[in-house]
Structure formats: structure tokens, C-alpha cells
Design an enzyme around this catalytic site. Structure first.
Site, PDB file in Angstrom:
ATOM      1  N   GLY A 117       0.832  -1.186   0.000  1.00 29.11           N
ATOM      2  CA  GLY A 117       0.000   0.000   0.000  1.00 29.11           C
ATOM      3  C   GLY A 117       0.871   1.241   0.000  1.00 29.11           C
ATOM      4  O   GLY A 117       2.056   1.191   0.345  1.00 29.11           O
ATOM      5  N   CYS A 118       0.297   2.370  -0.385  1.00 29.01           N
ATOM      6  CA  CYS A 118       1.080   3.605  -0.464  1.00 29.01           C
ATOM      7  C   CYS A 118       1.524   4.089   0.913  1.00 29.01           C
ATOM      8  O   CYS A 118       2.711   4.326   1.150  1.00 29.01           O
ATOM      9  CB  CYS A 118       0.295   4.681  -1.205  1.00 29.01           C
TER      10      CYS A 118
END
EC number: 1.2.1.38
Length: 317
Positions: A117-118
Site C-alpha cells: 500500500g502507499c
């Protein structure tokens, strides 16, 4: 080109899928294959594409990603999943190649790769080296504060900011969310950060499209050996030595800054780490800067694809 590996992006019309496609189009070391737009919801047609590809990148919501995985029967097909569905699952290699000295090899050997995920990319990049070095106690309660461009929330959040007809349209320049402290990225942060205590994560969104800052504030007295800022910096530098996409800013560079622009690395697959703070005050402010659609999504997916297929890791990046 005829013998180049075939790559299929399931969900290529979405924000991440489009950016991955842009990075792959024109490459001669792989073949990009696409499904007829009219058959995107046809399970049989999708299954045919998924199983005919050497590698597939899933840019889908969690449930749809799980369905896509269930359609793959070809044991040789590499799956790179960009959703949160498998980021803490057994049997899936976590796609942050810089996690430790063994992770790149695990990605190369796996047929199932979960793209990070970012927000977790920034959080884990700051945390894991310090836990591994014995500086940050694994049981220490830590907090991550972050701000992202609104593309980080996918189509729904993009519409919230850009579509005036959307029911939840907002003109706010900035807002915080995840108020119940139950953001879906937290388990990923904890597991791959090497933490024994669930971290607190406080995300926010600004009125700009992309770019991200993730912060981890620390009291130096709570760390093993009461390290200095230089000690923390040295641990990060040692961990990321030789990495092409992760840079640790020098202490002098960090000291000279008075502000930090979250859009500073947009359009790249780079991740830059900073050690701010005060030795005299006994406090550190560790910061990760990245493009939420770059190293936080499409760039990482392409990097993982390259590793998995034995191609130049930097190709398309």
C-alpha cells in the site's frame, strides 16, 4: 518480442492500472495483452487472459482481486495483486524489495506477490530498518501521521474532490479521516514493520492529486541506547545502501529544509527518507516522501514485475 513474456493488467482502466500500462507500453522485453473492453466482466474471457499470461497485475478492489486469483489455474502464472487482499497473507511475497536483504529473492521466487500500500510503503521504510538494527523496540507504541493526494483514495475519493455532482463532493482544502483508528493499512504496517504493538495511524488528504508524506515522530529516550539523530540516520543509510529507488537525505540536507512538498517525487518510483528533529530536545521526526501512485502503487508493481520475470529491475521506471 515474440518470445517475450506476456503481461495482462486486470483492471487497466482504473487509476493504478492506467499508470502501469503507461509504464509498460512500448517495452520490447515483454508483451502487453489486453481483454476486449466488452468482455471485462465475462469470467470465462478473463480466465482465458489470466491463464494465458506469464504475469498478471490485478488492479481491482479486494473482493474482485480474490475472484481473479480463483480464476487462475495455470501454475506458471505470476500474480501481482495491488489490492489489500493478500498483503498479510501466508504464501504471498510482500512486494517491497527493499524490506530486507532477502526480500528481493523472495519476490523473484514467488508466483504470488502482494504489492504494498502507499501509506505502508512510507511507514515500513522508516520503521523496519530501525527495528532490525535494534534501535526501535518492536513492542514500542508508534504513531504514523500522513497526508496524501486524493488519488490515494481511488475512484470514490477522486470523484469526491473533482465531481461537483457527487453526493459527497467536498471543497475542503484538507481533511483528516480514519477517525476510528481502524484503517485497513494498519495490519500491513504492523506486520512488515516488524512491530509487536499495533501502531496508531492518522491519515489525511489534501486538495491535490498525488504525492505523499508519511511521518513517524519518536522520543529518543524511548529507543534502545538513547540514540542520536546521527545514529538513526546511519541505520537507515546502512539498510538502503545500494538501493536505486530509496534515498536517505543527508542530515545537512534535512537540516537546511524548512518545509517539505508532498508532490516532490511525483511521476517517479523513488522514495526519499529524512531524519529531522533535535538531539537537544531528545526528539526525532522521521519522514518518508513518495508518489502514492509511483513507489506507492504503479511504480512498485512494475518493479515487482521486472523482478519476478527476471528483467532489468529499473525498466520502465
Amino acid at each position: 518480442m515474440a518470445n517475450a513474456p506476456k503481461v495482462f493488467i486486470d483492471g487497466e482502466a482504473g487509476t493504478t492500472g492506467l499508470q502501469i500500462r503507461e509504464r509498460l507500453v512500448g517495452r520490447t522485453d515483454l508483451q502487453l495483452i489486453s481483454i476486449d473492453p466488452d468482455k471485462r466482466k465475462d469470467a470465462d474471457a478473463r480466465a482465458e487472459m489470466l491463464n494465458s499470461a506469464d504475469a498478471v497485475i490485478l488492479c481491482l478492489p479486494d473482493d474482485a482481486a480474490k475472484e481473479a486469483v480463483s480464476l487462475v489455474s495455470n501454475p506458471n502464472t505470476v500474480i501481482i495483486d495491488a489490492s489489500t487482499a493478500y498483503r498479510t497473507a501466508e504464501g504471498w511475497a510482500y512486494g517491497f524489495a527493499e524490506l530486507d536483504s532477502e526480500q528481493r529473492g523472495k519476490i523473484a521466487a514467488s508466483k504470488r506477490i502482494s504489492n504494498p500500500g502507499c501509506y505502508p510503503t512510507g511507514a515500513i521504510a522508516l520503521t523496519r530498518p530501525l527495528v532490525s538494527a535494534g534501535i526501535l523496540p518492536a513492542e514500542l507504541p508508534v504513531s504514523y501521521n500522513a497526508v496524501s493526494g486524493y488519488t490515494g483514495g481511488g475512484k470514490a475519493m477522486i470523484a469526491q474532490f473533482e465531481d461537483e455532482s457527487a453526493a459527497d463532493h467536498t471543497r475542503a482544502p484538507y481533511f483528516i479521516y480514519g477517525l476510528s483508528l481502524s484503517h485497513k493499512h494498519v495490519p500491513e504496517m504492523q506486520k512488515h514493520g516488524g512491530l509487536l504493538t499495533r501502531p496508531i495511524f492518522t491519515p489525511a488528504v489534501g486538495r491535490y492529486a498525488q504525492g505523499m508524506i508519511v511521518e513517524m515522530p519518536l522520543h529518543l529516550s524511548t529507543l534502545n541506547g538513547a540514540p542520536s539523530l546521527a545514529d538513526i540516520h546511519a541505520a537507515l543509510v546502512k539498510h538502503y545502501k545500494g538501493e536505486a529507488f530509496v534515498e536517505v537525505a543527508s542530515l545537512d540536507e534535512a537540516k537546511a529544509l524548512t518545509t517539505l512538498d508532498p508532490e516532490g517525487l511525483n511521476g517517479t518510483n523513488r522514495l526519499k527518507l529524512f531524519v529531522f528533529g533535535s538531539d537537544a530536545g531528545g526528539q526525532a521526526r522521521l519522514v518518508a516522501l513518495l508518489d502514492n501512485l509511483g513507489k506507492g502503487a504503479s511504480g512498485a508493481a512494475v518493479q515487482n514485475l521486472n523482478i519476478a520475470l527476471g528483467l532489468d529491475e529499473a525498466a520502465g521506471l
